[in-house]
Design a protein around this motif. Structure first.
Motif, short mmCIF file in Angstrom:
data_model
loop_
_atom_site.label_atom_id
_atom_site.label_comp_id
_atom_site.label_asym_id
_atom_site.label_seq_id
_atom_site.Cartn_x
_atom_site.Cartn_y
_atom_site.Cartn_z
N THR A 1 21.75 13.89 -23.97
CA THR A 1 22.66 15.02 -23.74
C THR A 1 23.63 14.75 -22.60
O THR A 1 24.69 15.37 -22.52
CB THR A 1 21.86 16.27 -23.37
N GLU B 1 16.18 10.08 -30.02
CA GLU B 1 17.40 9.56 -30.64
C GLU B 1 18.67 9.92 -29.87
O GLU B 1 19.62 9.17 -29.82
CB GLU B 1 17.52 10.08 -32.08
N GLU B 2 18.71 11.14 -29.32
CA GLU B 2 19.97 11.57 -28.73
C GLU B 2 19.87 11.71 -27.21
O GLU B 2 18.80 11.79 -26.64
CB GLU B 2 20.39 12.93 -29.29
#
Lengths: 202, 202, 202, 202
Positions: free
Chosen positions: C82, C79-80
Motif C-alpha cells: 500500500t 501480493e500487494e
DNA sequence: ATTTAAACGAGACGGTACGTCGCGTCTTTGT
DNA sequence: ACAAAGACGCGACGTACCGTCTCGTTTAAAT
C-alpha cells in the motif's frame, strides 16, 4: 572329570540355543518349500520368529546357514561294518543315496554346492568339514578292504567314491531319471566287476 | 557410399543377429567373471550395450538366457567313431570332461542346473533339448557296441553314462579334487572291468 | 562421414509429474500426522503408493524431500503493497505468522531447520533458495520505506526481519505460549516505536 | 579391608554420581561431535564406558538425557542487577546470546526443541522447568522496571522476551547470518525506542 | 523415396530383499 | 548386588536388481 570348558575368562558365545534351533528348522522348512534360490534371510527370520540381526550375528551368509542346516540332516555313514566288501559297499551307497536323493530337501544340496563354488571361505569349510566327514567312512571301509586283500593294492579309492556319489548325484539332480530300488546293487556290481563279460564266474 | 552396416537379418521376427550374439557373448563373459548367482540381466544389458527390454523380449528368464549361452559352448560329442569300444568310450568321456570341467565357464553348469530344478518349464527344455542332445551320441555309441556284441545285451546304458558324467561332475564341482590326465582312462577301465581282480587277463 | 549425433538436448528428467506430486502430498500429510522425526521414507513411499527407489532417485535425503514439500506450502509474501509502512509491515508479519505458526504442518519447520543444520549442502540451498525467497519481499518493502524517508537511512533491515520472524518462531515453537490475534500489531508497534513512552504523540 | 573406592553417593536411589556425570559429559561431547540427530544412546554408553541399561535406568529417552545435559550448561541469567534498565536488559540479552549462540553445543538446542515438540511429557518439563528457570530472571527484572516507572504499566513483558530471544535464536539457527558484537545493543535500542525517528532526543 | 511398424537404447517405475544400525528390553556373568 | 556386556525382536536405513512400462530413435519393409 566333568567339564573341560575351554572358554577363557568370560563371555563366550552366549547364544540362545532355542533360537538357534528355530532358525535351522525354519531354514530346512523353507528349503523344502521354496528352494535354495528363493530362500531369503528375511523369510527364515520371519518363519523362525526371529530378527534378521540374530541370523547375521551367527552366520555370515545364506550359504553358511544352509550349510549348517544341511549338516544336521545328512548322515555321515552307516554305523556297522560286516567285513563283506559287497555288503559294506552297498550300505554306504545307500546312505549316499539317501543323503543326495532322499525325500527331505535333497534338492538343496545342488544349489548349495553351486553357491559354494563362488564363496571361497565357505568352499573351504564345505570341503574340509562337511564333505570330508561324509567321505571318511567310505574311505576307511575301502582301505580296510584293500588291506584285507579284497581289493587290489593300487585301487583308486577316491575314484570309486566319486563314481558312486557322482552317479547318484548326477541322476537325481541332472538327468532327473528315476532311481530304481536296485540302483545301488547295479552300481556296486559295476564298481566291482565292470560291464564286460567275465571269462569265468563272477 | 557403401553401407557399413553388416546386418543382414531376415527371418520371422525382426531380431537383430548382432545384438543377439552380443548378449550371449556378454552372458558367457559374465558367467566367467562373476558366476551364475551374481549374474544380473542389468549387467548383461550393460556389458552388451543393450537395453534390458531387448533381453526380456527374447528370453523369459535369466535361466533361459544362460541355458542358451551354455548350449553354444558345450560340445555334443566327438565327430568320429572307430568301432573300438574302449577308444570310442574314451573319446566320449573326454568330451564330457571338457564340457563339465573345461577351463571356460564350466562352473556355471552346476549353478544353472541348480536354478533349473525349481523352474519347471526350463527344466523340461533343459532335459529334452540340452541334455538329450548331449547324451545322444554316447547312447547310440553304446547301443552299437551292444548290437556288435561288445557289451552284454542287458547292459544298463543310462547307468554307464551317469557314472562317467557323474564322476566328472562330482569331482570337478563337489569335491574339487584335481582331475589328472589319466582320469578318463581310469574311468573307462573301471566301467569295463570293475575293480576286482580278474582271474585271467583283462 | 560419420553419423552426427542428433541427440542433443532432449530426454531431460523424464520424471512422472503425478508421482512427484503424490510424494510431496504424502510427505506433508505425514509431517502433520507423525512429525518430522518420525517421518520415514518408507512411510512416505507407502502412503504415496510409490517405491522407495523413486523417492531416492529425486531427493537425496529426507531433509531435501521435506524442504521441497514445505516450499510448496509456505507463502513468499503478500501480493500487494500500500505504501503505508505500518500496513505493509503488518501484512508481512501476518504472512510470516501464517507460515511459521499456521495450522497446517508448521511444526515441521523447526525440525526441518534442526536437521538442516548438520547437512551442509541442504543448509546452503535452504538459505539460498527457501529463506531468501521468503525474505525478499520484506527486505524490498523496507528498502522502499527507507528510500521514501519513512525509515531512517541507517535502519538495520535484517535485524527488523529477524525480530518479527524470531518472535513468531520463538513463541510458537519454543515457549509455546498462545499467539493472540493482536500479536502482529503489537510486534509492529514495538518495531516502529519501541517500548519506552514517547514525549510526543505516538 | 577399607575401600579405595572414592565413590560415596547413596542418597535416595543408589545412583553413582561419577557414572552419572560421565554420562552427561559424554552426551555433551557427542552433541558437539555429531549433533543431536546422530547422537545415539549406544554411542553415549560406549563413550561413557557404561552399559546401555544404566542410561535407560535413569533417563526415559534421548530427549530427557540431552535436556538434562543442556541444563547443566546453560546459564539462568546474570548475577547482579544495576537498576539501570538499559544496562540490565543488555546483560540479560547477552546471557541469552551466550546460551543460544555460544560456541559450545548451541546447535543442539534447536534440535532438542524440535524433538521435544512431539514428546508431550518432555515438552511439559522443558517448558515448566528448563525454560521457566531461564526466563524468570528477565521477567522479574522487567517487572521491577515497570514498578519503578521505567517502563509503561501495560508493557508486554513476554513479548519483549520473545523478541530478544527470538531474534537471537532465529539469526543463529535459521538465517545463519553472523551475529556482530553490537547485536545486543541494537536489539536493546530497538526494544526500547523502536525504529522510527523520535522528535526529540533519544 | 517415402512411409510405417518393429525393435531398439535408455531408464523411470512399483517392488522385494539385501546387509547394517540403533532402538529399548531382557539375560548372563564377573567382581 | 549391581552394572558391564551384549543377545534379542524389531523397524528403518539406503542400495541393487527385479520385471514392466513408456519414451523417442533407428532401420528395414512395404508402400
Amino acid at each position: 572329570m566333568p567339564t573341560k570348558n575351554t572358554r577363557r575368562s568370560h563371555s563366550g558365545p552366549k547364544r540362545d540355543a532355542q533360537t538357534h534351533e528355530a532358525i535351522l528348522a525354519a531354514t530346512l522348512a523353507l528349503l523344502d518349500d521354496v528352494g535354495y534360490g528363493s530362500l531369503t534371510i528375511e523369510g527364515v527370520a520371519a518363519k523362525a520368529g526371529v530378527g534378521k540381526t540374530t541370523i547375521y550375528r551367527w552366520w555370515p551368509s545364506k550359504g553358511a546357514l544352509v550349510g549348517e542346516a544341511l549338516s544336521t540332516k545328512l548322515s555321515k555313514g552307516p554305523e556297522e561294518e560286516t567285513g563283506d566288501l559287497r555288503q559294506d559297499l552297498l550300505q554306504t551307497v545307500r546312505v549316499t543315496l539317501e543323503n543326495y536323493a532322499g525325500q527331505s530337501s535333497p534338492v538343496a544340496v545342488l544349489a548349495f554346492a553351486a553357491h559354494v563354488e563362488r564363496d571361497f571361505d565357505l568352499l573351504e569349510s564345505f570341503r574340509k568339514d562337511f564333505l570330508a566327514d561324509r567321505r571318511r567312512h567310505g574311505r576307511e571301509m575301502l582301505e580296510r578292504a584293500v588291506s584285507r586283500g579284497q581289493l587290489p593294492q593300487d585301487t583308486d579309492i577316491d575314484l570309486m567314491m566319486d563314481i558312486w556319489a557322482g552317479a547318484i548325484f548326477y541322476r537325481s539332480h541332472i538327468t532327473g531319471d528315476p532311481i530304481e530300488p536296485d540302483f545301488p546293487e547295479k552300481v556296486v556290481q559295476l564298481l566291482l566287476s565292470g560291464t564286460l563279460p567275465r571269462r569265468s564266474s563272477d
